[in-house]
Design a protein around this motif. Structure first.
Motif, PDB file in Angstrom:
ATOM      1  N   GLU A  75       9.884  -3.717   6.105  1.00 18.03           N
ATOM      2  CA  GLU A  75      11.273  -4.052   5.811  1.00 18.03           C
ATOM      3  C   GLU A  75      12.108  -2.777   5.693  1.00 18.03           C
ATOM      4  O   GLU A  75      12.011  -2.048   4.700  1.00 18.03           O
ATOM      5  CB  GLU A  75      11.368  -4.837   4.508  1.00 18.03           C
ATOM      6  N   PRO A  76      12.940  -2.488   6.690  1.00 20.21           N
ATOM      7  CA  PRO A  76      13.827  -1.314   6.621  1.00 20.21           C
ATOM      8  C   PRO A  76      15.041  -1.619   5.756  1.00 20.21           C
ATOM      9  O   PRO A  76      16.155  -1.774   6.252  1.00 20.21           O
ATOM     10  CB  PRO A  76      14.187  -1.066   8.089  1.00 20.21           C
ATOM     11  N   VAL A  77      14.827  -1.700   4.453  1.00 26.86           N
ATOM     12  CA  VAL A  77      15.901  -2.086   3.523  1.00 26.86           C
ATOM     13  C   VAL A  77      17.087  -1.139   3.647  1.00 26.86           C
ATOM     14  O   VAL A  77      18.234  -1.560   3.764  1.00 26.86           O
ATOM     15  CB  VAL A  77      15.375  -2.089   2.072  1.00 26.86           C
ATOM     16  N   GLY A  78      16.804   0.167   3.592  1.00 26.34           N
ATOM     17  CA  GLY A  78      17.872   1.155   3.715  1.00 26.34           C
ATOM     18  C   GLY A  78      17.817   1.907   5.031  1.00 26.34           C
ATOM     19  O   GLY A  78      18.629   2.798   5.268  1.00 26.34           O
ATOM     20  N   GLY A  79      16.868   1.578   5.881  1.00 18.59           N
ATOM     21  CA  GLY A  79      16.705   2.269   7.150  1.00 18.59           C
ATOM     22  C   GLY A  79      15.240   2.505   7.464  1.00 18.59           C
ATOM     23  O   GLY A  79      14.341   1.991   6.774  1.00 18.59           O
ATOM     24  N   ALA A  80      14.994   3.288   8.502  1.00 20.25           N
ATOM     25  CA  ALA A  80      13.625   3.584   8.917  1.00 20.25           C
ATOM     26  C   ALA A  80      13.557   4.995   9.472  1.00 20.25           C
ATOM     27  O   ALA A  80      14.381   5.387  10.299  1.00 20.25           O
ATOM     28  CB  ALA A  80      13.157   2.579   9.978  1.00 20.25           C
ATOM     29  N   ARG A 107      23.127   0.104  -1.043  1.00 19.62           N
ATOM     30  CA  ARG A 107      21.739  -0.377  -0.974  1.00 19.62           C
ATOM     31  C   ARG A 107      20.791   0.769  -1.273  1.00 19.62           C
ATOM     32  O   ARG A 107      21.134   1.941  -1.064  1.00 19.62           O
ATOM     33  CB  ARG A 107      21.432  -0.951   0.411  1.00 19.62           C
ATOM     34  N   PRO A 108      19.579   0.449  -1.737  1.00 22.49           N
ATOM     35  CA  PRO A 108      18.587   1.512  -1.930  1.00 22.49           C
ATOM     36  C   PRO A 108      18.057   1.989  -0.586  1.00 22.49           C
ATOM     37  O   PRO A 108      17.784   1.172   0.302  1.00 22.49           O
ATOM     38  CB  PRO A 108      17.485   0.837  -2.752  1.00 22.49           C
ATOM     39  N   ASN A 109      17.949   3.277  -0.419  1.00 19.20           N
ATOM     40  CA  ASN A 109      17.444   3.828   0.841  1.00 19.20           C
ATOM     41  C   ASN A 109      15.919   3.855   0.792  1.00 19.20           C
ATOM     42  O   ASN A 109      15.302   4.897   0.589  1.00 19.20           O
ATOM     43  CB  ASN A 109      17.996   5.230   1.088  1.00 19.20           C
ATOM     44  N   VAL A 110      15.327   2.672   0.966  1.00 22.82           N
ATOM     45  CA  VAL A 110      13.875   2.555   0.930  1.00 22.82           C
ATOM     46  C   VAL A 110      13.389   1.793   2.152  1.00 22.82           C
ATOM     47  O   VAL A 110      14.118   0.981   2.742  1.00 22.82           O
ATOM     48  CB  VAL A 110      13.376   1.846  -0.349  1.00 22.82           C
ATOM     49  N   LEU A 111      12.156   2.071   2.528  1.00 23.52           N
ATOM     50  CA  LEU A 111      11.428   1.295   3.521  1.00 23.52           C
ATOM     51  C   LEU A 111      10.272   0.643   2.768  1.00 23.52           C
ATOM     52  O   LEU A 111       9.494   1.338   2.101  1.00 23.52           O
ATOM     53  CB  LEU A 111      10.894   2.195   4.640  1.00 23.52           C
ATOM     54  N   ARG A 112      10.181  -0.667   2.838  1.00 22.58           N
ATOM     55  CA  ARG A 112       9.138  -1.375   2.096  1.00 22.58           C
ATOM     56  C   ARG A 112       8.043  -1.876   3.037  1.00 22.58           C
ATOM     57  O   ARG A 112       8.331  -2.472   4.069  1.00 22.58           O
ATOM     58  CB  ARG A 112       9.740  -2.569   1.330  1.00 22.58           C
ATOM     59  N   LEU A 113       6.808  -1.614   2.677  1.00 23.50           N
ATOM     60  CA  LEU A 113       5.640  -2.134   3.389  1.00 23.50           C
ATOM     61  C   LEU A 113       4.902  -3.088   2.471  1.00 23.50           C
ATOM     62  O   LEU A 113       4.591  -2.750   1.327  1.00 23.50           O
ATOM     63  CB  LEU A 113       4.690  -1.004   3.798  1.00 23.50           C
ATOM     64  N   THR A 114       4.607  -4.268   2.979  1.00 23.01           N
ATOM     65  CA  THR A 114       3.816  -5.250   2.231  1.00 23.01           C
ATOM     66  C   THR A 114       2.601  -5.621   3.061  1.00 23.01           C
ATOM     67  O   THR A 114       2.742  -6.056   4.207  1.00 23.01           O
ATOM     68  CB  THR A 114       4.636  -6.515   1.927  1.00 23.01           C
ATOM     69  N   LEU A 115       1.432  -5.436   2.492  1.00 17.49           N
ATOM     70  CA  LEU A 115       0.176  -5.748   3.181  1.00 17.49           C
ATOM     71  C   LEU A 115      -0.456  -6.959   2.515  1.00 17.49           C
ATOM     72  O   LEU A 115      -0.563  -7.018   1.278  1.00 17.49           O
ATOM     73  CB  LEU A 115      -0.783  -4.561   3.110  1.00 17.49           C
ATOM     74  N   GLY A 116      -0.848  -7.933   3.310  1.00 26.00           N
ATOM     75  CA  GLY A 116      -1.471  -9.124   2.735  1.00 26.00           C
ATOM     76  C   GLY A 116      -2.314  -9.870   3.737  1.00 26.00           C
ATOM     77  O   GLY A 116      -2.363  -9.527   4.924  1.00 26.00           O
ATOM     78  N   ALA A 117      -2.980 -10.897   3.245  1.00 27.56           N
ATOM     79  CA  ALA A 117      -3.863 -11.712   4.082  1.00 27.56           C
ATOM     80  C   ALA A 117      -3.067 -12.842   4.718  1.00 27.56           C
ATOM     81  O   ALA A 117      -2.296 -13.532   4.051  1.00 27.56           O
ATOM     82  CB  ALA A 117      -5.002 -12.269   3.235  1.00 27.56           C
ATOM     83  N   LEU A 118      -3.263 -13.030   6.023  1.00 29.28           N
ATOM     84  CA  LEU A 118      -2.616 -14.136   6.710  1.00 29.28           C
ATOM     85  C   LEU A 118      -3.207 -15.450   6.226  1.00 29.28           C
ATOM     86  O   LEU A 118      -4.407 -15.556   5.971  1.00 29.28           O
ATOM     87  CB  LEU A 118      -2.810 -14.014   8.220  1.00 29.28           C
ATOM     88  N   THR A 119      -2.360 -16.463   6.092  1.00 26.32           N
ATOM     89  CA  THR A 119      -2.815 -17.783   5.685  1.00 26.32           C
ATOM     90  C   THR A 119      -2.365 -18.797   6.712  1.00 26.32           C
ATOM     91  O   THR A 119      -1.403 -18.580   7.456  1.00 26.32           O
ATOM     92  CB  THR A 119      -2.232 -18.177   4.310  1.00 26.32           C
ATOM     93  N   THR A 120      -3.048 -19.940   6.742  1.00 23.20           N
ATOM     94  CA  THR A 120      -2.650 -21.019   7.643  1.00 23.20           C
ATOM     95  C   THR A 120      -1.577 -21.848   6.963  1.00 23.20           C
ATOM     96  O   THR A 120      -1.295 -21.712   5.781  1.00 23.20           O
ATOM     97  CB  THR A 120      -3.858 -21.919   7.977  1.00 23.20           C
ATOM     98  N   ALA A 121      -0.971 -22.761   7.707  1.00 23.85           N
ATOM     99  CA  ALA A 121       0.061 -23.628   7.140  1.00 23.85           C
ATOM    100  C   ALA A 121      -0.499 -24.492   6.010  1.00 23.85           C
ATOM    101  O   ALA A 121       0.207 -24.889   5.098  1.00 23.85           O
ATOM    102  CB  ALA A 121       0.652 -24.525   8.231  1.00 23.85           C
TER     103      ALA A 121
END
Length: 403
Positions: free
Chosen positions: A8-13, A229-243
């Protein structure tokens, strides 16, 4: 279990923001620095500090350059550095693909041939470290599927080695051609050329992330401060789930997550071009590539070139295979695969630190294998056979888990 990296490029990348977010996420700094040390670029170090933006705590990375450095580098110079490095094969090909992507954008913007492109900002040590570091990060994370929110590019003007340019700079727009973006954003350069290359080359941009269970979150802070806005780049790592809420892999993947197998036959293509085609397919996003001998019509010896690619990269991989070979066509079809959940565990051996890749299916241990590149590096340092280091690493891993 399959994993997702949501960018998520909240403030950029930017490249340094990606590295900072990855370290805040939990990527081992020692492993990242060890890989970057093999680039053969002297006079730099990573300075990692804690900081906050709008009350959000995260990491800030500065590539500190010491001593004289070239004012600019040609694409071929950078490619030679990467090819001679000790990066893993997949990280090396990803870095080469990113630099070629940047080179083609610069060539288009300045109206010159690719071979004539000389990098200024992107050819600097910090940018080389950022690009190669991003490839190493993906390698250390086990190459999860990466999905990015469409970025806002910023507005106004920015000073560059070529003079005052509008924001977004032409190279950034060229790098993001065909990629979803959002107009507007802060007054300033929110997305740098390096950041644009990482988004376009490593991520599916503008695609809604499938259901996943967040496990780790990292924030990378940029140098500038935006008023809105905050000049942050957010990375979120997680396990994929089914519907249905189950773990990915328990059911066939939905159409958007389909994996395609691509193949073509060759009977008139030099071996050097075959090798290049496999490299190009990996750089275009292939998950795996191979070449196998076959017998074609009229008894001619030939080769079958194959690749596995996610749906989002199928066209790019197909273009790479066709552009780099003499084939006039290829075939492709969707396939299903069972993918083990992977974890990298660092163990201490008699020869130094080695990472062991551990695979599990539904929580059940299926196997553990020492990382070859780590073992090869330790073997060179101590003048022993690689198999000796591999055996020691596996014994150390078994001892650590009490088996």
């Amino acid at each position: 279990m399959a994993e997702l990296l949501y960018v998520e490029p909240v403030g950029g990348a930017a490249g340094d923001m990606f590295l900072a977010a990855a370290l805040d996420l939990g990527v081992p700094r020692a492993a990242l620095e060890a890989a970057l040390a093999t680039l053969g670029v002297p006079g730099f170090r990573l300075e990692v500090t804690r900081a906050e933006a709008s009350g959000i705590a995260g990491a800030h990375v500065e590539v500190v350059v010491e001593g004289p450095q070239p004012h600019h580098r040609a694409l071929s110079d950078i490619q030679a550095l990467v090819r001679a490095s000790g990066l893993s094969p997949r990280a090396r090909e990803a870095a080469l693909g990113l630099f070629e992507r940047i080179g083609r954008a610069e060539a288009k913007v300045h109206g010159v041939a690719l071979e004539q492109v000389h990098f200024h900002e992107v050819g600097a040590v910090d940018s080389i470290v950022d690009v190669c570091g991003a490839a190493v990060v993906m390698d250390l994370l086990g190459w999860p599927r990466a999905v990015a929110r469409a970025p806002e590019l910023g507005q106004g003007f920015v000073k560059t080695a070529h003079g005052l340019l509008p924001v977004p700079p032409p190279a950034v727009l060229e790098l993001l051609r065909g990629v979803p973006v959002q107009p507007g954003g802060p007054v300033g350069e929110a997305v740098t050329p390096t950041g644009a290359a990482l988004l376009a080359g490593l991520c599916e941009v503008g695609v809604a992330p499938p259901p996943f269970t967040p496990a780790r979150v990292g924030y990378g802070l940029g140098r500038k401060r935006w008023p809105d806005r905050p000049n942050v780049l957010r990375l979120t790592l997680g396990a994929l789930t089914t519907a249905e809420g189950g773990r990915a892999g328990a059911h066939p993947p939905p159409p958007g997550d389909a994996i395609y197998q691509l193949e073509l036959n060759l009977d008139d293509c030099p071996g050097q071009l075959v090798a290049r085609a496999l490299e190009a397919a990996l750089a275009a996003g292939a998950l795996d590539v191979w070449a196998a001998p076959c017998t074609m019509k009229k008894g001619r010896p030939g080769l079958v070139l194959g690749a596995l690619a996610p749906a989002a990269a199928r066209e790019a991989v197909a273009r790479a295979l066709l552009a780099e070979t003499t084939s006039l066509g290829l075939r492709s079809w969707p396939v299903e695969r069972i993918e083990l959940a992977r974890e990298l565990v660092e163990v201490a051996t008699r020869y130094g630190a080695v990472r062991v890749k551990v695979g599990r299916l539904g929580g059940e241990l299926m196997g553990a294998h020492p990382e070859y590149e780590d073992c090869a590096a330790r073997a060179r340092e101590h003048g022993v056979a690689v198999k000796e280091v591999m055996a020691d690493a596996l014994a150390a891993w078994r001892a650590a888990r009490g088996s």
